[in-house]
Scaffold this motif. Structure first.
Motif, PDB file in Angstrom:
ATOM      1  N   MET A   1       0.827  -1.194   0.000  1.00 19.47           N
ATOM      2  CA  MET A   1       0.000   0.000   0.000  1.00 19.47           C
ATOM      3  C   MET A   1       0.874   1.261   0.000  1.00 19.47           C
ATOM      4  SD  MET A   1      -3.085  -1.033  -0.158  1.00 19.47           S
ATOM      5  CE  MET A   1      -4.034   0.373   0.265  1.00 19.47           C
ATOM      6  N   LYS A   2       1.917   1.245   0.827  1.00 18.83           N
ATOM      7  CA  LYS A   2       2.759   2.425   0.930  1.00 18.83           C
ATOM      8  C   LYS A   2       3.537   2.683  -0.358  1.00 18.83           C
ATOM      9  CE  LYS A   2       3.140   2.400   5.926  1.00 18.83           C
ATOM     10  NZ  LYS A   2       4.011   2.416   7.097  1.00 18.83           N
ATOM     11  N   PHE A   3       3.738   1.658  -1.178  1.00 19.56           N
ATOM     12  CA  PHE A   3       4.471   1.794  -2.433  1.00 19.56           C
ATOM     13  C   PHE A   3       3.659   2.542  -3.480  1.00 19.56           C
ATOM     14  CE2 PHE A   3       5.972   0.172  -6.559  1.00 19.56           C
ATOM     15  CZ  PHE A   3       7.335   0.420  -6.443  1.00 19.56           C
ATOM     16  N   LEU A   4       2.338   2.486  -3.371  1.00 19.14           N
ATOM     17  CA  LEU A   4       1.456   3.062  -4.384  1.00 19.14           C
ATOM     18  C   LEU A   4       1.377   4.580  -4.248  1.00 19.14           C
ATOM     19  CD1 LEU A   4      -1.380   0.426  -4.058  1.00 19.14           C
ATOM     20  CD2 LEU A   4       0.403   0.507  -5.800  1.00 19.14           C
ATOM     21  N   ASP A   5       1.277   5.254  -5.388  1.00 23.37           N
ATOM     22  CA  ASP A   5       1.216   6.717  -5.409  1.00 23.37           C
ATOM     23  C   ASP A   5      -0.200   7.258  -5.547  1.00 23.37           C
ATOM     24  OD1 ASP A   5       3.998   7.028  -5.196  1.00 23.37           O
ATOM     25  OD2 ASP A   5       4.234   6.842  -7.373  1.00 23.37           O
ATOM     26  N   ASN A   6      -1.115   6.466  -6.121  1.00 18.71           N
ATOM     27  CA  ASN A   6      -2.468   6.975  -6.323  1.00 18.71           C
ATOM     28  C   ASN A   6      -3.473   5.832  -6.405  1.00 18.71           C
ATOM     29  OD1 ASN A   6      -2.609   6.090  -9.165  1.00 18.71           O
ATOM     30  ND2 ASN A   6      -1.080   7.696  -9.505  1.00 18.71           N
ATOM     31  N   GLU A   7      -4.748   6.193  -6.383  1.00 18.44           N
ATOM     32  CA  GLU A   7      -5.817   5.194  -6.383  1.00 18.44           C
ATOM     33  C   GLU A   7      -5.902   4.435  -7.703  1.00 18.44           C
ATOM     34  OE1 GLU A   7      -9.577   6.460  -4.755  1.00 18.44           O
ATOM     35  OE2 GLU A   7      -8.567   7.548  -3.138  1.00 18.44           O
ATOM     36  N   ASP A   8      -5.476   5.056  -8.795  1.00 25.18           N
ATOM     37  CA  ASP A   8      -5.459   4.345 -10.069  1.00 25.18           C
ATOM     38  C   ASP A   8      -4.507   3.153 -10.004  1.00 25.18           C
ATOM     39  OD1 ASP A   8      -7.261   6.136 -11.284  1.00 25.18           O
ATOM     40  OD2 ASP A   8      -5.631   7.462 -11.908  1.00 25.18           O
ATOM     41  N   GLN A   9      -3.354   3.348  -9.368  1.00 25.60           N
ATOM     42  CA  GLN A   9      -2.407   2.244  -9.215  1.00 25.60           C
ATOM     43  C   GLN A   9      -2.994   1.145  -8.335  1.00 25.60           C
ATOM     44  OE1 GLN A   9       1.294   3.880  -7.782  1.00 25.60           O
ATOM     45  NE2 GLN A   9       1.652   5.050  -9.657  1.00 25.60           N
ATOM     46  N   LEU A  10      -3.615   1.537  -7.234  1.00 21.63           N
ATOM     47  CA  LEU A  10      -4.245   0.556  -6.345  1.00 21.63           C
ATOM     48  C   LEU A  10      -5.323  -0.230  -7.103  1.00 21.63           C
ATOM     49  CD1 LEU A  10      -4.812  -0.792  -3.614  1.00 21.63           C
ATOM     50  CD2 LEU A  10      -6.276   1.166  -3.057  1.00 21.63           C
ATOM     51  N   ALA A  11      -6.169   0.479  -7.815  1.00 25.73           N
ATOM     52  CA  ALA A  11      -7.231  -0.179  -8.582  1.00 25.73           C
ATOM     53  C   ALA A  11      -6.632  -1.092  -9.647  1.00 25.73           C
ATOM     54  CB  ALA A  11      -8.150   0.862  -9.214  1.00 25.73           C
ATOM     55  N   GLY A  12      -5.543  -0.674 -10.285  1.00 18.44           N
ATOM     56  CA  GLY A  12      -4.885  -1.501 -11.293  1.00 18.44           C
ATOM     57  C   GLY A  12      -4.314  -2.773 -10.719  1.00 18.44           C
ATOM     58  N   VAL A  13      -3.655  -2.675  -9.573  1.00 16.10           N
ATOM     59  CA  VAL A  13      -3.089  -3.854  -8.920  1.00 16.10           C
ATOM     60  C   VAL A  13      -4.202  -4.792  -8.452  1.00 16.10           C
ATOM     61  CG1 VAL A  13      -1.771  -4.641  -6.901  1.00 16.10           C
ATOM     62  CG2 VAL A  13      -0.925  -2.722  -8.268  1.00 16.10           C
ATOM     63  N   LEU A  14      -5.259  -4.233  -7.858  1.00 18.24           N
ATOM     64  CA  LEU A  14      -6.380  -5.064  -7.430  1.00 18.24           C
ATOM     65  C   LEU A  14      -7.062  -5.736  -8.630  1.00 18.24           C
ATOM     66  CD1 LEU A  14      -7.978  -2.847  -4.635  1.00 18.24           C
ATOM     67  CD2 LEU A  14      -6.641  -4.944  -4.348  1.00 18.24           C
ATOM     68  N   GLY A  15      -7.230  -4.984  -9.706  1.00 18.03           N
ATOM     69  CA  GLY A  15      -7.813  -5.550 -10.921  1.00 18.03           C
ATOM     70  C   GLY A  15      -6.984  -6.702 -11.459  1.00 18.03           C
ATOM     71  N   HIS A  16      -5.666  -6.550 -11.399  1.00 20.27           N
ATOM     72  CA  HIS A  16      -4.748  -7.608 -11.836  1.00 20.27           C
ATOM     73  C   HIS A  16      -4.942  -8.871 -10.991  1.00 20.27           C
ATOM     74  CE1 HIS A  16      -0.832  -9.352 -13.080  1.00 20.27           C
ATOM     75  NE2 HIS A  16      -0.800  -9.768 -11.821  1.00 20.27           N
ATOM     76  N   GLU A  17      -4.996  -8.708  -9.675  1.00 20.18           N
ATOM     77  CA  GLU A  17      -5.155  -9.865  -8.790  1.00 20.18           C
ATOM     78  C   GLU A  17      -6.536 -10.500  -8.940  1.00 20.18           C
ATOM     79  OE1 GLU A  17      -2.628 -11.250  -7.424  1.00 20.18           O
ATOM     80  OE2 GLU A  17      -1.304  -9.586  -7.924  1.00 20.18           O
ATOM     81  N   ILE A  18      -7.564  -9.690  -9.125  1.00 18.32           N
ATOM     82  CA  ILE A  18      -8.909 -10.218  -9.360  1.00 18.32           C
ATOM     83  C   ILE A  18      -8.942 -11.003 -10.670  1.00 18.32           C
ATOM     84  CG2 ILE A  18     -11.281  -9.531  -9.937  1.00 18.32           C
ATOM     85  CD1 ILE A  18     -10.872  -7.235  -7.838  1.00 18.32           C
ATOM     86  N   ALA A  19      -8.216 -10.525 -11.670  1.00 16.82           N
ATOM     87  CA  ALA A  19      -8.168 -11.227 -12.955  1.00 16.82           C
ATOM     88  C   ALA A  19      -7.567 -12.626 -12.800  1.00 16.82           C
ATOM     89  CB  ALA A  19      -7.377 -10.418 -13.977  1.00 16.82           C
ATOM     90  N   HIS A  20      -6.564 -12.772 -11.927  1.00 20.93           N
ATOM     91  CA  HIS A  20      -6.015 -14.108 -11.698  1.00 20.93           C
ATOM     92  C   HIS A  20      -7.117 -15.062 -11.219  1.00 20.93           C
ATOM     93  CE1 HIS A  20      -1.782 -13.624 -12.462  1.00 20.93           C
ATOM     94  NE2 HIS A  20      -1.605 -12.703 -11.530  1.00 20.93           N
ATOM     95  N   ALA A  21      -7.965 -14.586 -10.310  1.00 19.97           N
ATOM     96  CA  ALA A  21      -9.057 -15.427  -9.804  1.00 19.97           C
ATOM     97  C   ALA A  21     -10.132 -15.625 -10.869  1.00 19.97           C
ATOM     98  CB  ALA A  21      -9.659 -14.800  -8.547  1.00 19.97           C
ATOM     99  N   ASP A  22     -10.530 -14.543 -11.510  1.00 23.27           N
ATOM    100  CA  ASP A  22     -11.598 -14.590 -12.501  1.00 23.27           C
ATOM    101  C   ASP A  22     -11.232 -15.473 -13.696  1.00 23.27           C
ATOM    102  OD1 ASP A  22     -14.105 -13.806 -13.665  1.00 23.27           O
ATOM    103  OD2 ASP A  22     -13.014 -12.344 -14.898  1.00 23.27           O
ATOM    104  N   ARG A  23      -9.977 -15.422 -14.102  1.00 23.32           N
ATOM    105  CA  ARG A  23      -9.507 -16.195 -15.251  1.00 23.32           C
ATOM    106  C   ARG A  23      -9.059 -17.599 -14.840  1.00 23.32           C
ATOM    107  NH1 ARG A  23     -11.850 -14.685 -19.159  1.00 23.32           N
ATOM    108  NH2 ARG A  23     -10.316 -15.717 -20.457  1.00 23.32           N
ATOM    109  N   ARG A  24      -9.235 -17.930 -13.551  1.00 23.02           N
ATOM    110  CA  ARG A  24      -8.944 -19.261 -13.013  1.00 23.02           C
ATOM    111  C   ARG A  24      -7.499 -19.702 -13.230  1.00 23.02           C
ATOM    112  NH1 ARG A  24     -13.780 -20.046 -11.328  1.00 23.02           N
ATOM    113  NH2 ARG A  24     -15.655 -20.025 -12.530  1.00 23.02           N
ATOM    114  N   HIS A  25      -6.592 -18.772 -13.034  1.00 23.94           N
ATOM    115  CA  HIS A  25      -5.182 -19.083 -13.240  1.00 23.94           C
ATOM    116  C   HIS A  25      -4.672 -20.133 -12.257  1.00 23.94           C
ATOM    117  CE1 HIS A  25      -4.537 -15.009 -15.450  1.00 23.94           C
ATOM    118  NE2 HIS A  25      -5.135 -15.915 -16.197  1.00 23.94           N
ATOM    119  N   THR A  26      -5.136 -20.092 -11.022  1.00 22.81           N
ATOM    120  CA  THR A  26      -4.687 -21.080 -10.039  1.00 22.81           C
ATOM    121  C   THR A  26      -5.117 -22.475 -10.455  1.00 22.81           C
ATOM    122  OG1 THR A  26      -4.777 -19.437  -8.275  1.00 22.81           O
ATOM    123  CG2 THR A  26      -4.751 -21.741  -7.607  1.00 22.81           C
ATOM    124  N   SER A  27      -6.374 -22.631 -10.842  1.00 28.17           N
ATOM    125  CA  SER A  27      -6.872 -23.945 -11.274  1.00 28.17           C
ATOM    126  C   SER A  27      -6.121 -24.434 -12.502  1.00 28.17           C
ATOM    127  CB  SER A  27      -8.364 -23.875 -11.601  1.00 28.17           C
ATOM    128  OG  SER A  27      -9.094 -23.481 -10.471  1.00 28.17           O
TER     129      SER A  27
END
Length: 148
Positions: free
Chosen positions: A1-27
């Motif tokens: 969290m402290k590494f991020l400069d703005n909410e767009d970056q936070l949203a981008g990182v969260l979107g990336h992690e959600i995509a891993h789940a949504d796209r079933r990368h673990t499975s």
């Protein structure tokens, strides 16, 4: 969290992690790592000893470069749907990481694409969707960071 400069970056990182789940990368990664027949035997109770081995493997699971690229692409798509965040927010995270020298490993030796490639791919997708230049308030991120 402290590494991020703005909410767009936070949203981008969260979107990336959600995509891993949504796209079933673990499975998909588990299927590649252990094979469908072994997973089915564990799920059906025919091979319970393998369950501990698979659980241990989950902690060491690393996504492939292809899965990372797909998660980056979908983070742009997801943020475009918000009509609020700049959809290339994850690129800002990688720009900062690259500026701090966090791209030292050659891409062919890494599980992740190098930050330069990721930045370019994210921004290209954002340009295709026309969602790069949105102005986002950073008050929520500022407040959150003050609590950390």
């Amino acid at each position: 969290m402290k590494f991020l400069d703005n909410e767009d970056q936070l949203a981008g990182v969260l979107g990336h992690e959600i995509a891993h789940a949504d796209r079933r990368h673990t499975s998909r990664q588990l299927q590649q790592q252990y094979g469908i027949s072994l997973l089915l035997s564990v799920l059906l109770g025919e091979n319970p000893g393998q369950l501990a081995q698979i659980a241990t493997g989950l902690g060491q699971l690393k996504f492939s470069r292809d899965f990372e690229r797909e998660a980056d692409e979908y983070s742009v798509v997801y943020l475009n749907g918000t009509n609020y965040y700049a959809c290339d927010g994850a690129a800002g995270f990688f720009i900062k990481a690259e500026a701090q020298g966090q791209s030292g490993t050659p891409e062919f030796l890494s599980t992740h694409p190098n930050p330069g490639s990721r930045i370019q791919d994210i921004q290209t997708k954002a340009d295709q969707l026309g969602c790069r230049n949105r102005n986002t308030s950073n008050s929520t991120l500022t407040e959150l960071k003050s609590l950390l």
